[in-house]
Design a protein around this motif. Structure first.
Motif, PDB file in Angstrom:
ATOM      1  N   ILE B 151      75.947 -39.407  -4.828  1.00 42.33           N
ATOM      2  CA  ILE B 151      76.559 -38.226  -5.436  1.00 42.33           C
ATOM      3  C   ILE B 151      78.084 -38.304  -5.462  1.00 42.33           C
ATOM      4  N   MET B 307      69.989 -24.980   3.202  1.00 40.21           N
ATOM      5  CA  MET B 307      70.294 -26.097   2.292  1.00 40.21           C
ATOM      6  C   MET B 307      71.345 -25.703   1.264  1.00 40.21           C
ATOM      7  N   CYS B 310      75.186 -26.612   1.329  1.00 43.82           N
ATOM      8  CA  CYS B 310      75.633 -27.980   1.012  1.00 43.82           C
ATOM      9  C   CYS B 310      76.870 -27.989   0.127  1.00 43.82           C
ATOM     10  N   ILE B 311      77.855 -28.800   0.513  1.00 48.86           N
ATOM     11  CA  ILE B 311      79.064 -28.946  -0.304  1.00 48.86           C
ATOM     12  C   ILE B 311      79.123 -30.330  -0.943  1.00 48.86           C
ATOM     13  N   ARG B 312      78.004 -31.022  -0.983  1.00 48.97           N
ATOM     14  CA  ARG B 312      77.866 -32.276  -1.733  1.00 48.97           C
ATOM     15  C   ARG B 312      78.869 -33.353  -1.319  1.00 48.97           C
ATOM     16  N   CYS B 313      79.006 -33.538  -0.008  1.00 43.76           N
ATOM     17  CA  CYS B 313      79.962 -34.538   0.454  1.00 43.76           C
ATOM     18  C   CYS B 313      79.342 -35.925   0.516  1.00 43.76           C
ATOM     19  N   GLY B 314      78.019 -35.981   0.640  1.00 39.66           N
ATOM     20  CA  GLY B 314      77.352 -37.280   0.694  1.00 39.66           C
ATOM     21  C   GLY B 314      77.302 -37.917   2.076  1.00 39.66           C
ATOM     22  N   CYS B 316      75.552 -37.197   4.603  1.00 38.74           N
ATOM     23  CA  CYS B 316      74.192 -37.370   5.120  1.00 38.74           C
ATOM     24  C   CYS B 316      73.566 -38.665   4.605  1.00 38.74           C
ATOM     25  N   PRO B 371      79.028 -31.535   7.401  1.00 39.30           N
ATOM     26  CA  PRO B 371      80.181 -30.670   7.685  1.00 39.30           C
ATOM     27  C   PRO B 371      79.821 -29.191   7.760  1.00 39.30           C
TER      28      PRO B 371
HETATM   29  S1  SF4 Z   1      76.158 -33.926   4.673  1.00 40.96           S
HETATM   30 FE1  SF4 Z   1      77.256 -33.189   2.849  1.00 40.96          FE
HETATM   31  S2  SF4 Z   1      75.859 -33.694   1.143  1.00 40.96           S
HETATM   32 FE2  SF4 Z   1      74.670 -33.854   3.006  1.00 40.96          FE
HETATM   33  S3  SF4 Z   1      73.723 -31.845   3.249  1.00 40.96           S
HETATM   34 FE3  SF4 Z   1      75.618 -31.752   4.429  1.00 40.96          FE
HETATM   35  S4  SF4 Z   1      77.120 -30.965   2.983  1.00 40.96           S
HETATM   36 FE4  SF4 Z   1      75.369 -31.613   1.775  1.00 40.96          FE
END
Ligand code: SF4
Lengths: 244, 476
Positions: B151, B307, B310-314, B316, B371
């Motif tokens: 992402i 869920m 989520c801030i879409r940092c990747g 995970c 995060p």
């Molecule tokens: S680590 Fe980042 S992308 Fe993965 S769930 Fe957490 S906020 Fe979303």
């Protein structure tokens, strides 16, 4: 201290000597150890497969078997985490059970955590001599913060040299049913782990969870490595003589 | 985007044997896992900051409708037009309508994962609108007709050689091999496109309710060109991306780039507020913001709601040992890794992604770095529970689980069964103490030996030792 030993289903079936090593360590630390005979499994396989009902039933069974002890100790970070972290979650909407299981959960410890922080074992009876590298199994590490404990205990053994491997905290790929369901993926993860173990070049790879150790041993041997010993931390710490 | 998550297992196996991919994944790990580790300590109170970030996101989610309408009011007051899209098809329809209204022939796009959910490019092309991806990674993928596999770093699965070949073939220019040469070539081709585009399409990392702004973080600068040069700017993002204040955003921005790429801050952080006013020198004449649901609201109020933080940092996926070994395409839809294993079944249906909730050892590496503290393993387990409740697990698994449950609850039968099974396995292990094959567990033994048990169970040995002990003999 009256300690109930939860020996775990894997130790029961696969490596009884870890169970005896655990008893001798607890006794060396001055505990009075009891081993409830009706115990079976903490319920983790069902819990992680989505079978909440069975996990609840097994948690209740555990409660009746172990409620009377001052502490419960188990030679597994993942079973300890199941009991300590996950049992209370199973009864969030059942206050009566929660009131009994939550305190029992808090009295349940992973072996090295207990030996170091509760029983304060000073003299380690084990006779192991040589170099070893330590694999940090996931649940113990991330749910319970077990990382320094085994190392601190090993540091008290004059004959032991610890050589850390790369990525010691990365999952070995076991994951219970995952290891069979996604066999090639799981084996690849185990293979990566073995590469790091062999790079550390120690006499033994040691860990605190038998599932991971069987996975690692299985992959090491398939790679043709019949030299690196695969040992549970209890086997290293305990004086093995005279034990089954 | 086409849903191929049903084939996860087969795809994962193929990816394990893809040498180029394996090398690319090793590089990603060094860059992103190492990168995060190097800078995350800059946040002195990391745990508190993560907790605060999760709280900011939770506060929004508890009253999402109100925050969204607050955002809409503020954005509208500053000259933007807000649209609501229930599904991906709605997004495509709305963008096409805007394009027709403003006589758009060409659209330049910066990175947007939400538009991947909708298949926006194909939909616009079907309407005769040319779409050019301007994020370097997305541009490469557009040339190659491939989907993103990460992402944040969408083209991570490709190595430089492959990109050199691709550029030489598609650009019909002499083959280049240096990274800066390749970048320059792409830049020279893309620059005129920004100027020629009638419409710019972007995503938004956050929507700020108090100012009605869309915020984007980028490293390449293409985001700024896309959002300011063309006459029309369309920002497309999920409804969950709203945050109350600029102050809240600053907390989240401390975590986002550090978690994502190991940067203290990205090269660009753009806050886009309203359209070009009378006194402004530049900016789009028309600013449209599309708020996309596409399944998100179904998570509200349920166990899976976390869920939506989520801030879409990747992070995970970067830290996931499964992702690290197979990459993003195996997951079969827009979102890979642990967050994808939760979002995909939610968005495209559990029946279309039955493997994903199970394709994890629940090692917890993802949750440890997230995060906004999403308990990803717990959510995966909840999906497994749902599969169980719906009878979606294959029957051999259900039968095995039933048998195991019954035995575990009946200690005498359990003791007897384990005694027999353990003896059999012990004998099968021979002098070597290893089983090379195990019927019903080839998944294990295809790649590993199975260490044989010691022979008798702990229970048997302990009971014997206990009896002998009482007769004054040495234990065991
Ligand atoms: S680590 Fe980042 S992308 Fe993965 S769930 Fe957490 S906020 Fe979303």
């Amino acid at each position: 201290m009256r300690v109930g030993l939860f020996f775990t289903c894997l130790v029961d079936a696969m490596r009884p000597r870890i169970g005896f090593a655990t008893i001798s360590l607890l006794e060396a630390a001055g505990c009075e150890v009891s081993v409830p005979q009706t115990q079976t499994c903490c319920g983790q396989p069902g819990y992680n497969s989505g079978d909440r009902k069975t996990s609840q039933a097994l948690a209740l069974k555990f409660l009746t078997e172990f409620e009377g002890f001052d502490y419960v100790v188990t030679p597994s970070g993942s079973c300890a985490s199941m009991i300590r972290v996950h049992y209370p979650k199973l009864f969030q909407d059942n206050p009566a059970v929660l009131a009994r299981i939550a305190p029992l959960s808090l009295r349940t410890y992973e072996l090295t955590d207990f030996l170091l922080n509760i029983a304060k074992l000073e003299n380690i009876p084990g006779q192991f001599r040589g170099s070893l590298t330590y694999h940090d199994s996931c649940s113990g590490l991330r749910d319970l913060g077990v990382q320094k404990q085994p190392r601190a205990l090993l540091a008290k053994m004059p004959g032991v040299a610890i050589q850390e491997m790369q990525e010691s905290t990365t999952c070995c790929g076991f994951g219970g049913a995952f290891s069979v369901k996604f066999g090639d993926l799981s084996a690849r993860m185990a293979d990566n782990k073995c590469t790091h173990i062999e790079a550390a070049g120690t006499d033994a790879i040691v860990g605190g969870d038998l599932g991971c150790l069987l996975n690692i041993e299985g992959r090491l041997r398939r790679r043709g490595n019949h030299k690196t010993q695969v040992l549970h931390i209890a086997e290293v710490l305990a004086d093995q003589e005279g034990d089954a | 985007m086409q849903v191929a998550s049903i084939h996860f297992k087969r795809n994962a196996t193929a990816k394990l044997n893809d040498e180029n991919l394996q090398q690319a994944l090793a590089r990603l790990q060094t860059r992103f896992v190492g990168g995060r580790a190097a800078v995350i300590g800059e946040i002195a109170e990391l745990e508190e900051t993560r907790t605060a970030a999760a709280a900011i996101r939770d506060r929004v989610l508890q009253n999402l409708d109100q925050w969204l309408s607050h955002f809409e009011q503020q954005a509208t007051a500053r000259g933007a037009t807000v649209h609501w899209a229930e599904s991906g098809a709605d997004v495509n329809r709305i963008v096409a309508e805007i394009a027709v209204r403003h006589d758009v022939r060409k659209a330049a796009k910066s990175k947007s994962m939400v538009s991947e959910e909708c298949g926006l490019n194909e939909a616009l092309e079907a309407q005769g609108i040319e779409v050019i991806e301007t994020d370097l990674g997305e541009y490469i993928l557009q040339l190659a007709h491939e989907a993103p596999s990460h992402i944040v770093a969408p083209v991570v699965h490709k190595n430089r050689e492959e990109i050199s070949d691709l550029f030489a073939e598609k650009h019909r220019l002499p083959r280049k091999t240096g990274i800066s040469e390749l970048c320059r070539e792409a830049r020279e081709i893309l620059r005129p496109q920004f100027l020629a585009a009638d419409m710019g399409i972007s995503g938004a990392n956050f929507l700020i309710a108090e100012t009605g702004s869309a915020l984007i973080v980028t490293n390449e600068g293409n985001g700024r060109l896309v959002t300011t040069l063309p006459r029309v700017h369309v920002a497309i993002t999920g409804i969950e991306k709203v945050v109350p204040t600029l102050e809240d955003v600053s907390t989240l921005l401390r975590l986002l780039p550090r978690s994502a790429t190991g940067q203290s801050i990205t090269n660009y952080v753009s806050i886009l507020t309203g359209n070009k006013g009378a006194a402004d020198h530049d900016g789009p004449e028309h600013f449209h913001i599309i708020l996309v649901d596409n399944g998100r609201s179904s998570l509200l109020g349920g166990e899976m709601q976390p869920m939506l933080r989520c801030i879409r940092c990747g992070a995970c996926m970067n830290h996931c040992p499964v992702y690290q070994n197979i990459g993003g395409h195996a997951y079969g839809w827009v979102y890979p890794g642990p967050m994808g294993s939760i979002l995909t079944p939610t968005f495209v249906g559990l029946e279309n992604a039955p493997d994903l909730p199970n394709a994890s050892t629940l090692c917890g590496a993802c949750a440890a770095v997230c995060p906004v503290k999403i308990p990803l393993p717990d959510l995966l387990r909840q999906l497994r529970e749902k599969q169980m409740a719906l009878g979606m697990k294959p029957w051999p698994e259900r039968a095995a689980l039933k048998l195991w449950s019954w035995l575990a609850l009946h200690p005498a039968a359990y003791a007897l069964t384990t005694k027999i099974a353990v003896r059999a396995l012990f004998l099968a292990g021979g002098t070597e103490g290893l089983l090379h094959r195990l019927p019903g567990a080839s998944g294990w033994t295809d790649g590993r030996d199975f260490p044989a048990p010691q022979g008798k169970t702990f229970r048997e040995r302990y009971n014997r030792a206990f009896r002998e002990n009482r007769h004054g003999e040495k234990r065991a």
